[in-house]
Design an enzyme around this catalytic site. Structure first.
Site, PDB file in Angstrom:
ATOM      1  N   ASP A 120      62.816 103.062  11.840  1.00  0.00           N
ATOM      2  CA  ASP A 120      63.225 102.822  13.215  1.00  0.00           C
ATOM      3  C   ASP A 120      61.982 102.844  14.104  1.00  0.00           C
ATOM      4  O   ASP A 120      61.270 103.857  14.131  1.00  0.00           O
ATOM      5  CB  ASP A 120      64.169 103.982  13.607  1.00  0.00           C
ATOM      6  CG  ASP A 120      65.161 103.606  14.662  1.00  0.00           C
ATOM      7  OD1 ASP A 120      64.817 102.788  15.515  1.00  0.00           O
ATOM      8  OD2 ASP A 120      66.275 104.157  14.643  1.00  0.00           O
ATOM      9  N   ASP A 222      64.088  99.483  18.129  1.00  0.00           N
ATOM     10  CA  ASP A 222      64.923 100.206  19.089  1.00  0.00           C
ATOM     11  C   ASP A 222      64.790  99.611  20.494  1.00  0.00           C
ATOM     12  O   ASP A 222      63.667  99.451  20.998  1.00  0.00           O
ATOM     13  CB  ASP A 222      64.473 101.678  19.118  1.00  0.00           C
ATOM     14  CG  ASP A 222      65.263 102.494  20.110  1.00  0.00           C
ATOM     15  OD1 ASP A 222      66.454 102.700  19.864  1.00  0.00           O
ATOM     16  OD2 ASP A 222      64.685 102.906  21.145  1.00  0.00           O
ATOM     17  N   GLU A 276      67.957  96.158  17.742  1.00  0.00           N
ATOM     18  CA  GLU A 276      69.085  96.784  18.413  1.00  0.00           C
ATOM     19  C   GLU A 276      69.361  95.961  19.663  1.00  0.00           C
ATOM     20  O   GLU A 276      68.504  95.838  20.534  1.00  0.00           O
ATOM     21  CB  GLU A 276      68.757  98.221  18.818  1.00  0.00           C
ATOM     22  CG  GLU A 276      69.959  98.879  19.460  1.00  0.00           C
ATOM     23  CD  GLU A 276      69.641 100.091  20.313  1.00  0.00           C
ATOM     24  OE1 GLU A 276      70.533 100.922  20.462  1.00  0.00           O
ATOM     25  OE2 GLU A 276      68.522 100.200  20.839  1.00  0.00           O
ATOM     26  N   HIS A 342      74.483 106.261  15.191  1.00  0.00           N
ATOM     27  CA  HIS A 342      74.184 107.547  15.834  1.00  0.00           C
ATOM     28  C   HIS A 342      74.419 107.520  17.347  1.00  0.00           C
ATOM     29  O   HIS A 342      74.319 108.553  17.983  1.00  0.00           O
ATOM     30  CB  HIS A 342      72.733 107.916  15.538  1.00  0.00           C
ATOM     31  CG  HIS A 342      71.784 106.927  16.154  1.00  0.00           C
ATOM     32  ND1 HIS A 342      71.664 105.630  15.692  1.00  0.00           N
ATOM     33  CD2 HIS A 342      70.959 107.020  17.225  1.00  0.00           C
ATOM     34  CE1 HIS A 342      70.802 104.972  16.447  1.00  0.00           C
ATOM     35  NE2 HIS A 342      70.355 105.796  17.386  1.00  0.00           N
ATOM     36  N   ASP A 343      74.697 106.355  17.909  1.00  0.00           N
ATOM     37  CA  ASP A 343      74.973 106.283  19.352  1.00  0.00           C
ATOM     38  C   ASP A 343      76.468 106.206  19.647  1.00  0.00           C
ATOM     39  O   ASP A 343      76.863 105.951  20.793  1.00  0.00           O
ATOM     40  CB  ASP A 343      74.284 105.056  19.963  1.00  0.00           C
ATOM     41  CG  ASP A 343      72.778 105.218  20.004  1.00  0.00           C
ATOM     42  OD1 ASP A 343      72.313 106.369  20.122  1.00  0.00           O
ATOM     43  OD2 ASP A 343      72.061 104.209  19.891  1.00  0.00           O
TER      44      ASP A 343
HETATM   45  C1  NOJ Z   1      68.685 103.390  21.377  1.00  0.00           C
HETATM   46  C2  NOJ Z   1      68.812 104.461  20.358  1.00  0.00           C
HETATM   47  O1  NOJ Z   1      69.683 104.032  19.354  1.00  0.00           O
HETATM   48  C3  NOJ Z   1      69.297 105.695  21.093  1.00  0.00           C
HETATM   49  O2  NOJ Z   1      69.664 106.714  20.214  1.00  0.00           O
HETATM   50  C4  NOJ Z   1      68.221 106.135  22.029  1.00  0.00           C
HETATM   51  O3  NOJ Z   1      68.691 107.222  22.784  1.00  0.00           O
HETATM   52  C5  NOJ Z   1      67.812 104.997  22.954  1.00  0.00           C
HETATM   53  N1  NOJ Z   1      67.646 103.756  22.273  1.00  0.00           N
HETATM   54  C6  NOJ Z   1      66.497 105.310  23.597  1.00  0.00           C
HETATM   55  O4  NOJ Z   1      65.467 105.172  22.662  1.00  0.00           O
END
Ligand code: NOJ
Length: 571
Positions: A120, A222, A276, A342-343
């Protein structure tokens, strides 16, 4: 010696996937990716935080799933404001997670098992504790000043920018040291990098090469869609933040950066790349992933994963979104298929049904969906077991920084804290970050210490060890699905056609390739439902079903499906 070098050269050149497969077939299209959230996977030293040695100790488990690649969330040195998405040294390993030696053992262990590693990369912002930022803020003439976005205060207040994570949602933070504001789309501890600076870009490509030279197999970028900005910082219309993607994503030079990154880094290695975010529309998404543009291999869009809002969603909406995305990429480009990461809160709690009666069936159904759609499947750790939302009721139990900040913000503006907490139980991303449930021992076998985030109390019955012993468990079903996906080209490349579109309970579709046809029937409801499809199942073969027994269905006059039943037929 010369011969040896020549042999190495040939191995390198002729082992790339381009040589082994026809141009449209790629290993990363055929791969199943398993996402490991390192903080929560397995703790080896009892400090309550998952670590690299912990993952190493579970490599055989990962192998047993049959997956091809692991996506690891950031493991670089970080003060951990945002669990590693605030990097202070891109070439170092976070102390909590271990050492570079541990990393090397992990990579070797994965490769020995035939599993690839996707790392990542957090390149839209760094930590404010990164040496670059420390130098940048020291003086306006620092050679690092332009690594970030600064707005000198004598020009007045900068035009409002919305921050996703800031307590006041203000993305400009004033720094008295040089009487200037710096930009942070995320938290104050995550200043945005200035991609317009070629020296910075070179530094970042060198970092990527450092990891690629170590032998990693892929990059997840990311938040990269935010990297390019109009750095004149024009004012945006009032209320723009309700549609901030439109203003933040796909800035003026994003494709130049990606093409440069591809030329400098990706083209030199046999790596897969995934972004992403996929911009604002299909054109944006295609511009990221269409092969001839030489940018990225795939992206993941949020429209699908964002569907459930505050409990409940309509299957018709779900079907429409996934069908629309499929048809937009039927000819060109490639996407990822996922329902959690994870989000997000847990997949089964959002898209399925996490009551004891239906948790197992609906988890299996959702995994069936992911594994039978076109696009590379991304499976989030724990979803193979059907792990559920923890649903913490007290704010103290949440560890997520933006959640804590938003709670404070709600308090400041005298918002309804009870409603806010209720919403968190359903949608907070900490729900999806609780420690992996290995067994029924103390702390689910995750740690001998006190876990950084509470273990979901249902671990006593919902855990990997219990499911290993049960042939019909969610875990063993997941393994069957992965195997099926791996052995069935039509599930990877086959044409997708939705059937019985207007059915509010059942998602039915076929996949077809080279004379092979597969039918997938998924009943997303708690009741018996009927799929109205005009296919005679007389000679159909059941390949997989999530019920213990499969029903004989020799009819085309309406196919009855039991609650949350999933069936895959070979036609
Ligand atoms: C996306 C990531 O998936 C998330 O977990 C993160 O908080 C934000 N970008 C900031 O990097």
């Amino acid at each position: 010696m010369k011969n040896f070098i020549l042999i190495l050269f040939f191995i390198k050149v002729f082992s790339t996937d381009a040589q082994q497969m026809p141009p449209d077939k790629k290993w990363w299209k055929e791969a199943v990716v398993y996402q490991v959230y390192p903080r929560s996977f397995k703790d080896s030293d009892g400090d309550g935080i998952g670590d690299l040695k912990g993952i190493i100790s579970k490599l055989d488990y990962i192998k047993s799933l049959g997956v091809d690649a692991v996506w690891l969330n950031p493991i670089y040195s970080s003060p951990n404001d945002d669990n590693g998405y605030d990097v202070s040294d891109y070439r170092g390993i976070m102390k909590d997670f271990g050492t570079m030696e541990d990393f090397d053992v992990l990579l070797k262990g994965l490769h020995q098992r035939g599993i690839k590693l996707v790392m990542d990369f957090v390149l839209n912002h760094s930590s404010n504790e990164h040496e670059w930022f420390k130098q940048s803020r020291l003086s306006r003439t620092s050679p690092y000043r332009d690594y970030y976005h600064w707005w000198n205060a004598e020009k007045g207040k900068p035009p409002y920018r919305y921050s996703l994570f800031d307590i006041n949602h203000d993305a400009w933070k004033y720094d008295s040291l040089t009487n200037a504001y710096y930009l942070h789309y995320f938290s104050q501890k995550q200043p945005d990098l200035n991609w317009e600076n070629p020296t910075l870009r070179k530094e970042l490509y060198d970092i990527m090469k450092f990891w690629a030279d170590k032998g990693i197999d892929g990059f997840r970028l990311d938040a990269f869609q935010f990297a390019s900005k109009d750095i004149t910082f024009p004012a945006f219309p009032d209320g723009y933040e309700s549609n901030f993607l439109k203003y933040y994503a796909m800035g003026p030079y994003i494709h130049d950066y990606l093409q440069e990154m591809n030329k400098e880094v990706f083209s030199k290695y046999n790596v897969m790349t995934v972004a992403e975010g996929a911009g604002n529309n299909f054109d944006d998404a295609h511009n990221l992933v269409d092969a001839k543009r030489k940018e990225l291999n795939m992206a993941y869009a949020f429209e699908g994963v964002d569907i459930p809002k505050s409990k409940g969603y309509s299957l018709l909406h779900f079907k429409e979104v996934f069908s629309r995305w499929d048809s937009a990429f039927a000819k060109n480009g490639w996407l990822s298929i996922f329902l959690s990461n994870h989000d997000q809160a847990r997949m089964v709690s959002r898209f399925g049904n996490d009551t004891p009666e239906f948790r197992d069936l609906s988890s299996k159904l959702l995994n069936t969906f992911i594994m039978t759609m076109r696009g590379t499947p991304y499976c989030y750790y724990g979803d193979e077991l059907g792990m559920t939302n923890a649903g913490f009721t007290k704010i103290e139990d949440y560890q997520d920084m933006p959640t804590q900040n938003e709670y404070q913000h709600q308090k400041d503006i005298k918002g309804n804290l009870d409603d806010f907490l209720k919403e968190l139980q359903f949608s907070c991303r900490d729900n999806g970050r609780t420690p992996f449930q290995w067994d029924s021992s103390n702390q689910a076998g995750f740690s001998t210490g006190n876990p950084w985030l509470k273990v979901n109390p249902n671990y006593t019955t919902l855990n990997a060890n219990a499911q290993e012993k049960d042939l019909n468990s969610c875990l063993n079903y997941f393994r069957k699905l992965v195997k099926l996906r791996k052995n069935t080209s039509v599930l990877v490349y086959g044409k997708y056609t939705i059937l019985d579109k207007a059915n509010p309970d059942v998602y039915a579709y076929t996949r077809e390739e080279a004379g092979k046809k597969i039918l997938v029937l998924l009943n997303f409801s708690t009741r018996q439902s009927e799929a109205k499809i005009n296919i005679n199942l007389k000679n159909a073969k059941t390949i997989l079903t999530n019920y213990k027994d499969s029903i004989e269905r020799k009819t085309n006059s309406g196919i009855k499906l039991r609650p949350y039943e999933a069936v895959i037929y070979q036609l």
